[in-house]
Design an enzyme around this catalytic site. Structure first.
Site, PDB file in Angstrom:
ATOM      1  CD  GLU A  44      -2.149   1.419   2.872  1.00 44.59           C
ATOM      2  OE1 GLU A  44      -2.441   2.567   3.257  1.00 44.59           O
ATOM      3  OE2 GLU A  44      -2.184   0.429   3.621  1.00 44.59           O
ATOM      4  CG  ASP A  48       0.073   7.036  -1.140  1.00 39.54           C
ATOM      5  OD1 ASP A  48      -1.059   7.459  -1.401  1.00 39.54           O
ATOM      6  OD2 ASP A  48       0.971   7.757  -0.660  1.00 39.54           O
ATOM      7  CD  GLU A 119      -3.337   4.346  -1.449  1.00 37.37           C
ATOM      8  OE1 GLU A 119      -3.358   5.556  -1.756  1.00 37.37           O
ATOM      9  OE2 GLU A 119      -3.046   3.941  -0.302  1.00 37.37           O
TER      10      GLU A 119
END
Length: 233
Positions: A44, A48, A119
């Site tokens: 994640e 991002d 993400e």
């Protein structure tokens, strides 16, 4: 939906199948499955950064607009609500592995999990196939929303608008104060109050303090007429 069906659905065939397994593994799942050693938070974190860079590049290439506008548009595309919507559209919810307790959560708590998994998926695609493939996925499954966002005007930055109106009407810059935070570390909810001078004019909640401030500003804008009377008095 199976993992194999999901790959066909998103038109990405993973060389490293374990990466995709990790995408769908929430931190809480490890508490009840001791043999599983990895959850999706590192992916994640990576996803991002890849997401922000890809959308930034798309906007730079597609629009000759000021930095502030491009920043607002990017925020509207990559915000958590937008990511969770796309995760649901891709049926990612069917594959998420959580603890039994976490599986009972619905609403905002579940949306956080789905946005984070989206993400993580971007991070996994980047590791498995490179930036171009990740950017292709982002353009197809997220960036396409920008046109509707622009046409609806939902990209307007509520905090900036609230500040502009407050300064114009009262000569005062709004302030924000944290009211509370609740929930486990991986899915906290924050409540923030917005003030004009000493007058509390709105509250908002969100998955981060920044999002809670934005929500408080949005609520204040919705109630602007009553706020004018309250602050004047």
């Amino acid at each position: 939906m199976t993992i194999e069906e999901f790959q066909k659905n998103i038109d990405v065939n993973f060389k490293n199948a374990q990466l995709l397994q990790t995408v769908f593994t929430h931190r809480s799942y490890l508490n009840e499955h001791k043999l599983v050693k990895e959850h999706n938070e590192r992916l994640e974190f990576l996803g991002d950064a890849v997401l922000e860079l890809a959308v930034t590049r798309f906007l730079y290439d597609d629009y000759d607009a000021p930095e502030g506008e491009l920043t607002n548009w990017r925020s509207s595309v990559v915000k958590g609500e937008s990511l969770s919507e796309e995760a649901k559209r891709l049926n990612m919810d069917d594959l998420i592995k959580t603890s039994r307790g976490e599986a009972k959560n619905i609403g905002k708590a579940r949306d956080i999990i789905l946005a984070n998994a989206f993400e993580a998926l971007i991070g996994a695609i980047y590791l498995d196939a490179g930036f171009d493939k990740a950017a292709e996925f982002i353009k197809k499954n997220l960036y396409y929303k920008l046109q509707n966002i622009l046409e609806s005007g939902s990209c307007q930055d509520a905090k900036s608008k609230f500040q502009e109106m407050s300064q114009d009407k009262f000569g005062i810059t709004p302030m924000y104060e944290n009211v509370s935070e609740s929930g486990p570390d991986h899915s906290k909810t924050f409540v923030v109050a917005a003030y004009i001078g000493k007058e509390k004019v709105a509250e908002g909640s969100g998955f981060s303090k920044q999002k809670a401030q934005t929500e408080a500003a949005r609520v204040a804008l919705e109630n602007w007429s009553s706020i004018i009377n309250r602050v004047k008095n």
